[in-house]
Design a protein around this motif. Structure first.
Motif, PDB file in Angstrom:
ATOM      1  N   ILE A 142      61.562   8.967 -13.987  1.00 22.56           N
ATOM      2  CA  ILE A 142      61.281   9.172 -15.409  1.00 22.56           C
ATOM      3  C   ILE A 142      62.091   8.189 -16.246  1.00 22.56           C
ATOM      4  N   SER A 143      63.346   7.932 -15.845  1.00 20.30           N
ATOM      5  CA  SER A 143      64.174   6.989 -16.601  1.00 20.30           C
ATOM      6  C   SER A 143      63.564   5.597 -16.588  1.00 20.30           C
ATOM      7  N   VAL A 144      63.069   5.178 -15.402  1.00 19.84           N
ATOM      8  CA  VAL A 144      62.467   3.845 -15.297  1.00 19.84           C
ATOM      9  C   VAL A 144      61.211   3.781 -16.166  1.00 19.84           C
ATOM     10  N   LEU A 145      60.370   4.798 -16.066  1.00 14.00           N
ATOM     11  CA  LEU A 145      59.152   4.825 -16.879  1.00 14.00           C
ATOM     12  C   LEU A 145      59.497   4.839 -18.364  1.00 14.00           C
ATOM     13  N   ASP A 146      60.574   5.527 -18.678  1.00 18.80           N
ATOM     14  CA  ASP A 146      61.000   5.613 -20.072  1.00 18.80           C
ATOM     15  C   ASP A 146      61.426   4.245 -20.595  1.00 18.80           C
ATOM     16  N   GLU A 147      62.164   3.503 -19.750  1.00 23.36           N
ATOM     17  CA  GLU A 147      62.596   2.172 -20.168  1.00 23.36           C
ATOM     18  C   GLU A 147      61.393   1.255 -20.361  1.00 23.36           C
TER      19      GLU A 147
ATOM     20  N   ASP B  43      59.664  32.220 -14.433  1.00 25.77           N
ATOM     21  CA  ASP B  43      59.570  32.554 -13.020  1.00 25.77           C
ATOM     22  C   ASP B  43      60.027  31.421 -12.104  1.00 25.77           C
ATOM     23  N   ILE B  44      59.665  30.211 -12.418  1.00 28.68           N
ATOM     24  CA  ILE B  44      60.125  29.100 -11.588  1.00 28.68           C
ATOM     25  C   ILE B  44      60.931  28.161 -12.474  1.00 28.68           C
ATOM     26  N   GLN B  45      62.204  28.088 -12.164  1.00 35.05           N
ATOM     27  CA  GLN B  45      63.065  27.312 -13.036  1.00 35.05           C
ATOM     28  C   GLN B  45      63.187  25.878 -12.562  1.00 35.05           C
ATOM     29  N   VAL B  46      63.012  24.975 -13.477  1.00 33.30           N
ATOM     30  CA  VAL B  46      63.247  23.571 -13.154  1.00 33.30           C
ATOM     31  C   VAL B  46      64.115  22.968 -14.248  1.00 33.30           C
ATOM     32  N   LYS B  47      64.907  21.982 -13.854  1.00 31.24           N
ATOM     33  CA  LYS B  47      65.688  21.235 -14.837  1.00 31.24           C
ATOM     34  C   LYS B  47      64.878  20.005 -15.189  1.00 31.24           C
ATOM     35  N   LEU B  48      64.475  19.900 -16.431  1.00 28.33           N
ATOM     36  CA  LEU B  48      63.619  18.778 -16.805  1.00 28.33           C
ATOM     37  C   LEU B  48      64.434  17.507 -16.962  1.00 28.33           C
ATOM     38  N   PRO B  49      63.859  16.371 -16.593  1.00 30.48           N
ATOM     39  CA  PRO B  49      64.551  15.103 -16.848  1.00 30.48           C
ATOM     40  C   PRO B  49      64.468  14.747 -18.335  1.00 30.48           C
ATOM     41  N   ASN B  50      65.365  13.899 -18.755  1.00 30.73           N
ATOM     42  CA  ASN B  50      65.356  13.500 -20.171  1.00 30.73           C
ATOM     43  C   ASN B  50      64.620  12.194 -20.365  1.00 30.73           C
ATOM     44  N   SER B 182      50.275  14.253 -17.760  1.00 36.31           N
ATOM     45  CA  SER B 182      51.541  13.933 -18.421  1.00 36.31           C
ATOM     46  C   SER B 182      52.714  14.533 -17.674  1.00 36.31           C
ATOM     47  N   PHE B 183      53.820  13.863 -17.793  1.00 39.61           N
ATOM     48  CA  PHE B 183      55.076  14.387 -17.250  1.00 39.61           C
ATOM     49  C   PHE B 183      55.819  15.098 -18.377  1.00 39.61           C
ATOM     50  N   VAL B 184      56.279  16.292 -18.112  1.00 38.80           N
ATOM     51  CA  VAL B 184      57.027  17.024 -19.137  1.00 38.80           C
ATOM     52  C   VAL B 184      58.483  16.578 -19.093  1.00 38.80           C
ATOM     53  N   THR B 185      59.013  16.236 -20.246  1.00 35.30           N
ATOM     54  CA  THR B 185      60.410  15.797 -20.303  1.00 35.30           C
ATOM     55  C   THR B 185      61.123  16.495 -21.453  1.00 35.30           C
TER      56      THR B 185
END
Lengths: 175, 195
Positions: A142-147, B43-50, B182-185
């Motif tokens: 995600i970081s690479v895509l973000d950049e 129910d399903i926990q994930v840590k989203l990337p920033n 889409s990727f959720v961030t």
């Protein structure tokens, strides 16, 4: 309060006669608002606790349509390879028109942004090929895509599988 | 009148009206902006990337959510109960698929999925890749016929998930002709500190 007012009005009565409306002073009453406020506060606390303030955002991805087998011929001179190793190192290298590619350089995310922005403005037909090691972390992807998204260039990239030659390239920058 | 009267302190009453007014305003604001968390999210926990510059917000309705946790499981879910009932045969079930045959699925231990250690929703597991692909197609077809709207696909990956799993999922999406997703961030807030 009320007693003071009554005494006042009594004194005035003894004097000259007053206006009918001024004489009859209503005794002020007030509602105790405390229970009301208590309930409101409870409601407020509930809504503050349950509200999700930062709505997650989404990164839009468009994959090319078509079969796995359809290959598009591109000039290697326009290609930029971005490889990410298992350890999380990012290798950046430019393709040459004769089908080979330049020596990879190890970059961090900020440098990656600067390089692709520089190369993207020099060459408007630049295509980025992203190769990620299967064991690398999704966060880095995600970081690479973000950049790439952040760079002020036309974004043309495609995902590609990492193969044997790619590992060798990555070894050159420390795996 | 006695000469010395007991001095009664006048009761002090604070006027609460402005205070209540303000509280009511805040309350109204929170009621109006409140969005209740989806069942799935807890129910399903994930840590989203920033990420820094994604401006599109997560769509609220007609979403197919594909959750990838750090154990390499993929969970497929739609927000419409009718569609779930139609495709999975259970209105609250959630579909799961583990693409990597060399590792154990994380859902075998419910403690892996969230802090509570229990799943409120039953998991329907898919062992076969082709069946999982068919499921994704069925979700979309069912949504089109039941709701009349196509599903939007969001991929919610855990920070620590392997890219391999994401790539597998992307292959599946591509093969099922879902080329837009889409990727959720999460919004990157301390961006300057990081650099």
């Amino acid at each position: 309060m009320a007693s003071v007012e009554q005494a006042n009005s009594g004194g005035e009565n003894r004097g000259r006669k007053k206006n009918k409306w001024q004489q009859r002073k209503r005794i002020g009453f007030h509602i105790d608002m405390t229970p009301y406020v208590d309930v409101i506060m409870l409601l407020l606390t509930f809504f503050i606790m349950t509200s999700t303030l930062n709505q997650p955002q989404v990164m839009q991805i468009n994959l090319p349509k078509g079969d796995e087998n359809t290959t598009v011929k591109v000039d290697m001179g326009n290609v930029v390879f971005i490889r990410v190793s298992e350890k999380g190192n990012i290798g950046l290298s430019k393709g040459k028109s004769d089908g080979t590619e330049e020596q990879p350089i190890k970059v961090n995310l900020e440098q990656l942004n600067q390089y692709i922005e520089k190369w993207g403005t020099q060459n408007k037909d630049m295509i980025m090929i992203l190769k990620f090691h299967r064991k690398a972390k999704y966060d880095l992807m995600i970081s690479v895509l973000d950049e790439i998204n952040r760079a002020a260039i036309e974004k043309r990239y495609s995902f590609s599988k990492m193969e044997e030659p790619d590992f060798k390239v990555l070894e050159a920058i420390g795996g | 009148m006695p000469a010395i009267k007991k001095r009664v302190r006048p009761q002090q009453a604070i006027d609460m009206t402005p205070y209540v007014d303000v509280i009511m305003l805040i309350l109204t604001f929170f009621i109006l902006t409140a969005q209740f968390k989806a069942e799935l999210a807890e129910d399903i926990q994930v840590k989203l990337p920033n990420s820094g510059n994604d401006t599109t917000k997560l769509p609220e309705r007609n979403v197919m959510t594909l959750v990838i946790n750090k154990f390499g499981d993929i969970f497929a879910d739609v927000d419409n109960t009718k569609v779930r009932e139609d495709v999975l045969g259970d209105a609250i079930a959630i579909a799961a698929y583990h693409p990597d045959s060399t590792s154990q699925p994380g859902w075998l231990n419910p403690a892996n999925l969230n802090d509570k250690g229990t799943m409120k929703r039953p998991i329907i597991t898919f062992k076969d890749r082709e069946k999982f692909k068919k499921l994704l197609i069925d979700f979309r077809l069912s949504s089109k016929s039941n709701v009349g709207k196509d599903l939007r696909i969001v991929v919610k990956g855990d920070k620590d998930a392997d890219i391999g799993t994401v790539q597998d999922l992307m292959d599946i999406l591509k093969e099922t002709k879902n080329t837009r997703f889409s990727f959720v961030t999460d919004l990157e807030t301390d961006e300057k500190e990081k650099k």
